[in-house]
Write an enzyme that holds these catalytic residues in place. Structure first.
Site, PDB file in Angstrom:
ATOM      1  N   HIS A   1      -1.349   0.730  -6.327  1.00  0.00           N
ATOM      2  CA  HIS A   1      -0.872  -0.209  -5.294  1.00  0.00           C
ATOM      3  C   HIS A   1      -0.996   0.380  -3.899  1.00  0.00           C
ATOM      4  O   HIS A   1      -0.912  -0.336  -2.904  1.00  0.00           O
ATOM      5  CB  HIS A   1       0.552  -0.708  -5.598  1.00  0.00           C
ATOM      6  CG  HIS A   1       1.663   0.227  -5.225  1.00  0.00           C
ATOM      7  ND1 HIS A   1       2.322   1.000  -6.149  1.00  0.00           N
ATOM      8  CD2 HIS A   1       2.245   0.493  -4.036  1.00  0.00           C
ATOM      9  CE1 HIS A   1       3.252   1.711  -5.543  1.00  0.00           C
ATOM     10  NE2 HIS A   1       3.227   1.419  -4.260  1.00  0.00           N
TER      11      HIS A   1
ATOM     12  N   ASP B   1      -0.544   1.104 -12.741  1.00  0.00           N
ATOM     13  CA  ASP B   1      -0.527   1.361 -11.297  1.00  0.00           C
ATOM     14  C   ASP B   1      -1.049   2.772 -10.991  1.00  0.00           C
ATOM     15  O   ASP B   1      -0.319   3.619 -10.504  1.00  0.00           O
ATOM     16  CB  ASP B   1       0.929   1.192 -10.797  1.00  0.00           C
ATOM     17  CG  ASP B   1       1.041   1.255  -9.300  1.00  0.00           C
ATOM     18  OD1 ASP B   1       0.006   1.238  -8.617  1.00  0.00           O
ATOM     19  OD2 ASP B   1       2.189   1.337  -8.813  1.00  0.00           O
TER      20      ASP B   1
ATOM     21  N   GLN C   1      10.472   3.769  -0.466  1.00  0.00           N
ATOM     22  CA  GLN C   1       9.235   3.398   0.216  1.00  0.00           C
ATOM     23  C   GLN C   1       8.553   4.617   0.819  1.00  0.00           C
ATOM     24  O   GLN C   1       9.196   5.374   1.561  1.00  0.00           O
ATOM     25  CB  GLN C   1       9.557   2.384   1.328  1.00  0.00           C
ATOM     26  CG  GLN C   1       8.987   1.020   1.083  1.00  0.00           C
ATOM     27  CD  GLN C   1       9.328   0.495  -0.303  1.00  0.00           C
ATOM     28  OE1 GLN C   1      10.490   0.393  -0.643  1.00  0.00           O
ATOM     29  NE2 GLN C   1       8.312   0.188  -1.091  1.00  0.00           N
ATOM     30  N   GLY C   2       7.279   4.794   0.500  1.00  0.00           N
ATOM     31  CA  GLY C   2       6.544   5.935   1.054  1.00  0.00           C
ATOM     32  C   GLY C   2       6.405   7.087   0.062  1.00  0.00           C
ATOM     33  O   GLY C   2       5.651   8.022   0.288  1.00  0.00           O
ATOM     34  N   ASP C   3       7.169   7.009  -1.026  1.00  0.00           N
ATOM     35  CA  ASP C   3       7.028   8.041  -2.056  1.00  0.00           C
ATOM     36  C   ASP C   3       5.981   7.661  -3.089  1.00  0.00           C
ATOM     37  O   ASP C   3       5.565   8.498  -3.899  1.00  0.00           O
ATOM     38  CB  ASP C   3       8.365   8.269  -2.776  1.00  0.00           C
ATOM     39  CG  ASP C   3       9.392   8.917  -1.877  1.00  0.00           C
ATOM     40  OD1 ASP C   3       8.991   9.793  -1.083  1.00  0.00           O
ATOM     41  OD2 ASP C   3      10.583   8.559  -1.948  1.00  0.00           O
ATOM     42  N   SER C   4       5.572   6.398  -3.090  1.00  0.00           N
ATOM     43  CA  SER C   4       4.617   5.909  -4.082  1.00  0.00           C
ATOM     44  C   SER C   4       3.413   6.803  -4.201  1.00  0.00           C
ATOM     45  O   SER C   4       2.929   7.356  -3.215  1.00  0.00           O
ATOM     46  CB  SER C   4       4.120   4.520  -3.684  1.00  0.00           C
ATOM     47  OG  SER C   4       5.105   3.596  -4.004  1.00  0.00           O
TER      48      SER C   4
HETATM   49  N1  ARG Z   1       6.543   1.038  -4.032  1.00  0.00           N
HETATM   50  C1  ARG Z   1       7.138   2.072  -3.263  1.00  0.00           C
HETATM   51  C2  ARG Z   1       6.132   2.704  -2.322  1.00  0.00           C
HETATM   52  O1  ARG Z   1       5.142   2.110  -2.042  1.00  0.00           O
HETATM   53  C3  ARG Z   1       7.798   3.115  -4.085  1.00  0.00           C
HETATM   54  C4  ARG Z   1       8.945   2.547  -4.765  1.00  0.00           C
HETATM   55  C5  ARG Z   1       9.690   3.467  -5.576  1.00  0.00           C
HETATM   56  N2  ARG Z   1      10.972   2.890  -5.609  1.00  0.00           N
HETATM   57  C6  ARG Z   1      11.972   3.344  -6.305  1.00  0.00           C
HETATM   58  N3  ARG Z   1      13.126   2.802  -6.156  1.00  0.00           N
HETATM   59  N4  ARG Z   1      11.816   4.322  -7.148  1.00  0.00           N
HETATM   60  O2  ARG Z   1       6.351   3.732  -1.750  1.00  0.00           O
END
Ligand code: ARG
Length: 850
Positions: free
Chosen positions: A654, A706, A797-800
């Site tokens: 993603h 993903d 957000q940002g850890d993905s």
């Molecule tokens: N989708 C998020 C990103 O783009 C990461 C989400 C992880 N969220 C969580 N609650 N573990 O960085």
């Protein structure tokens, strides 16, 4: 194998093989040997007696030599400092070759001799003193100059301890004679007006004569600067070395030392640094001793204007060392303490979260509006000192309310609350002259006596928690008081101790009740039997033989046994044969007959070894060398990734979706070996991306599959901050409940800001069924859940794209997951969702050859 019974050693007489197997050579002249048996016994007896006598004599001599003989002497070195009143510090006193230095040093040596002459123990065994340095006194005029010296004694072994005591008694002289205005033994023959003496035995590890290099660096910290271990960062620090950095600040200033990188051998016996609140290594002025790879804050402050940093290294040459910056901070009266008022507020130990300085004393007088009571909550608390148990006599926090007072010390991982039944409280903080720690941060709050927690649940320990948290199975108060006297709901089970816990916690291997009720009657097998995953009970011994228990979970089967049929629980070697051993990859043992389980194992350990996160903490540079920051053109840090090899990265699909050009290679830059965003250093490597391979079955609406590979535009040189993580084999088992780490620069709270410094947080792998029910059926079997169900810790957000790292018992880190999605961040009962990497082992191999 039979174990030999020590009581039945084989002897020639009992050994049946003895006479038939061995033959004695005939004596050249056998006559002299043929004595009468009686005479032979007499000689034998005499010989034995003689031996015994000799033995007794030897023992006596040895005992006498080492314990009673008074002239066996050893050398003892003491390090000390002396505060002198009637001298003024000159800059030339910093130069040991100057005339002024030598003149004053001679006076100090003379005065020490005089001091020692007053004590029979010291005078008898004293050899000589040498002065090592001078510093400016404390600026108050009481002490103009401080001299740092080393005194040698030659003492009979059995009087060593008496000498230690005699040295200690020198320090007391001042305290015990307050009538003399703090002055030590001034006599007409005295050379100097001595105000204080501090001394103690030298750490024997710093006296080893095997050092091939000893060096002293003298630095002024009035201008900020950097210091580092020799060779840093290009080569490991030198072996067998004893180095000292003497740091001086201007009068009425403190020295501050901040370590940016610190990697030493893990064994403190051999490689270590010590920091002193002095210019000489006086042990009871030591602030800290560190080795290995510390995780606590590495910021140190002195009480006065000098600091000594020492580094001792062993024969091994392997570790990069450290780099630190130094500076000075003016000493002011308002460093800590004072009057606090209003309905609420906060305060901390001096310089929190840096280590507090030694000899600190702070008093906070807190007063909230009349008619209220007052409570103070310590949200972080680390006030220790070795050897300080429950007594809190060295460093401590003292709370006075009404007429009582209590002391707190040690490390308190959970919040501590103290409250007062009046509108005021006094909090004191005291640190002694050695060993510092991170200190505390606290908040205070007024409350109405009749309603201590308006709209919230009052815990017994004075905390307040949301009403909805009462009786939910979690200990939110910290003392369990929110979980007592509960009516269990249908979705909950009742523990024997009256607590209610979610049904799905039953038989998960964790004692959630606290009295183990939730883990009783889980397996039906009796003693000596183990249960196969299909429910069958088999004797322990037959469990791993692949005949009795076809689906054995190989957590139980420690030995690698080659089996006919491969199952999801066996490990497939390259030869195609399967073995029964839990996670045999790179565990240091050759388990496959082709040794393929130990191939490609240069991964998952920091190359130097001795050896967006919510609720996380700052990591140390180089702690996660497989962590990558992916920057998207014009947006900066966008996603995380993991280093798989010198060419390949793994991230989330993603992150590289078609939308807005995210799938275009030339829009991305990968930062490897990065610690702080926008701060590259000699280990950081920026790479362009040659190719992005998104998983063909990635399904954006569900986040299924993903995963994406990124090929770098050329190989990266691995270094101490860039190193691959180990990929688990398809059958690698990551048990639910085990600990894992998440890392990244993502936002530190839902809807918050991204972190500048790489963050880390510890989470637990969550059972698949439990996760599926918590996240309402959105979990597929190629996803893996991890988190802290209580909430407060998660990726965001940002850890993905970043790693979910699990450390194997061997100490090697494996990539269990890739950060994918979550329901908000860090919400209660909403674990984070990760890509289950074991499911993609073959896809990764097919695409990248790894
Ligand atoms: N989708 C998020 C990103 O783009 C990461 C989400 C992880 N969220 C969580 N609650 N573990 O960085």
């Amino acid at each position: 194998m039979d174990v030999m019974d020590p009581g039945a050693k084989s002897s020639p007489i009992q050994d049946p093989d003895w006479d038939s197997a061995l033959q004695f050579l005939p004596a050249a002249d056998s006559r002299p040997l043929e004595k009468r048996p009686g005479g032979r016994r007499l000689w034998l007896g005499l010989g034995l007696l003689l031996c015994a006598l000799l033995l007794v004599l030897l023992t006596t001599v040895l005992v006498w030599h080492f314990h009673l003989r008074s002239d066996v002497r050893v050398k003892k070195t003491y390090i000390g400092s002396m505060g002198i009143a009637d001298q003024r510090f000159l800059t030339t006193h910093e130069d040991p070759t100057s005339l002024e230095f030598r003149r004053l040093a001679a006076l100090v040596a003379k005065q020490l001799k005089l001091l020692y002459s007053k004590n029979s123990e010291l005078s008898k065994y004293f050899l000589e003193s040498t002065v090592q340095a001078f510093s400016e006194g404390d600026g108050s005029g009481r002490e103009g100059v401080v001299a740092y010296y080393q005194s040698e004694f030659q003492v009979p072994v059995q009087r060593k301890d008496l000498l230690d005591e005699a040295i200690k008694s020198l320090e007391k002289t001042e305290v015990d004679q307050p009538g003399r205005h703090g002055r030590l033994l001034l006599k007409p023959q005295d050379a100097l007006n001595v105000r204080s003496v501090v001394s103690g035995a030298l750490d024997p590890r710093m006296a080893t004569p095997t050092f091939i290099a000893q060096k002293v660096f003298t630095l002024h910290v009035r201008k900020e600067g950097m210091l580092q271990s020799p060779g840093f960062p290009d080569s490991p620090y030198p072996p067998n070395t004893y180095l000292q950095w003497r740091l001086r600040a201007q009068p009425r200033h403190r020295v501050q030392l901040v370590f940016h990188t610190f990697i030493l051998e893990e064994n403190c016996q051999r490689d270590f640094i010590k920091i002193y609140d002095s210019l000489a290594p006086i042990e009871h002025r030591m602030l800290t001793e560190k080795c290995g790879y510390p995780h606590e804050p590495m910021v140190f402050l002195t009480s006065g204007n000098v600091m000594l940093l020492t580094l001792v290294t062993s024969a091994e040459k392997n570790f990069p060392g450290f780099r630190a910056s130094y500076s000075q901070i003016p000493i002011t009266n308002d460093t800590c303490g004072g009057k606090l008022s209003g309905r609420n507020g906060s305060f901390t130990s001096p310089f929190f979260p840096a280590n507090y300085p030694p000899a600190a004393s702070c008093v906070w007088d807190i007063q909230v509006p009349m008619g209220n009571f007052l409570k103070v909550q310590f949200t972080s608390f680390s006030v220790s000192g070795p050897g300080q148990k429950g007594s809190c006599t060295r460093d401590y926090v003292e709370v006075h309310r009404q007429s009582s007072s209590s002391r707190l010390c040690g490390s308190r991982p959970d919040s501590t609350v103290v409250s007062s039944r009046s509108n005021q409280m006094t909090v004191r903080f005291k640190s002694d002259s050695s060993y510092v720690d991170a200190g505390f941060s606290a908040i205070y709050e007024a409350f109405v006596p009749t309603d201590p927690c308006p709209g919230r649940f009052p815990c017994l320990n004075n905390m307040c928690v949301n009403i909805s948290l009462q009786c939910d199975g979690w200990d939110d108060c910290g003392d369990d008081s929110d979980e007592e006297n509960c009516q269990c709901q249908a979705s909950q089970m009742r523990c024997r101790n009256g607590h209610c816990k979610p049904q799905f916690w039953k038989c998960d291997g964790v004692d959630d009740c606290g009295d183990n009720t939730d883990e009783e009657n889980c397996g039906q097998c009796g003693a000596g039997l183990v249960q196969c995953p299909d429910g069958l009970c088999v004797p322990d011994k037959l469990h791993c033989d692949q005949k009795h228990c076809h689906t054995a979970d190989h957590a139980h089967c420690k030995n690698a046994l080659q089996v006919q049929t491969c199952t999801p629980h066996t490990h497939k070697c390259r030869s195609g044969r399967c073995i029964t051993k839990l996670n045999p990859e790179c565990d240091g043992e050759d388990d496959c007959d082709d040794n393929s389980d130990e191939e490609n194992c240069a991964c998952g350990v920091r190359p130097y070894r001795s050896s967006r996160i919510v609720g996380g903490q700052t990591s140390r540079e180089g702690e996660w060398p497989w962590q990558v920051s992916l920057h998207f053109r014009g947006k900066g840090h966008t996603c995380g990734a993991s280093v798989l090899s010198d060419r390949w990265l793994l991230t989330a699909a993603h992150c590289v979706q078609e939308a807005a050009g995210y799938s275009k290679e030339d829009q991305w830059e990968a930062f490897l070996g990065l610690h702080i965003q926008n701060q590259v250093n000699q280990w950081t490597v920026k790479k362009n991306i040659r190719r992005i391979i998104r998983h063909p079955d990635y399904d954006p609406p569900t986040y299924n599959n993903d995963l994406a590979l990124m090929e770098l535009d050329g190989p990266v040189a691995l270094n101490q901050n860039i190193w691959p993580i180990c990929l688990p084999s398809a059958t690698h088992h990551f048990p639910a409940g085990s600990a894992a780490w998440i890392t990244g620069w993502g936002t530190t709270r839902e809807g918050g800001f991204t972190a500048a410094i790489l963050q880390k947080a510890e989470v637990r792998l969550v059972n698949q069924t439990v996760c599926s029910s918590l996240l309402e059926g959105q979990i597929t079997e190629v996803m893996l859940c991890a988190g802290v169900l209580k909430g407060g810790v998660d990726a965001c957000q940002g850890d993905s794209g970043g790693p979910l790292t699990v450390m194997a018992p061997s100490g090697r880190s494996f990539l269990a997951g890739v950060v994918s999605w979550g329901d908000g961040c860090a919400r209660r009962n909403k674990p984070g969702v990760y890509v289950r990497i074991t499911r993609y082992r073959d896809w990764i191999r097919d695409q990248s050859g790894l």
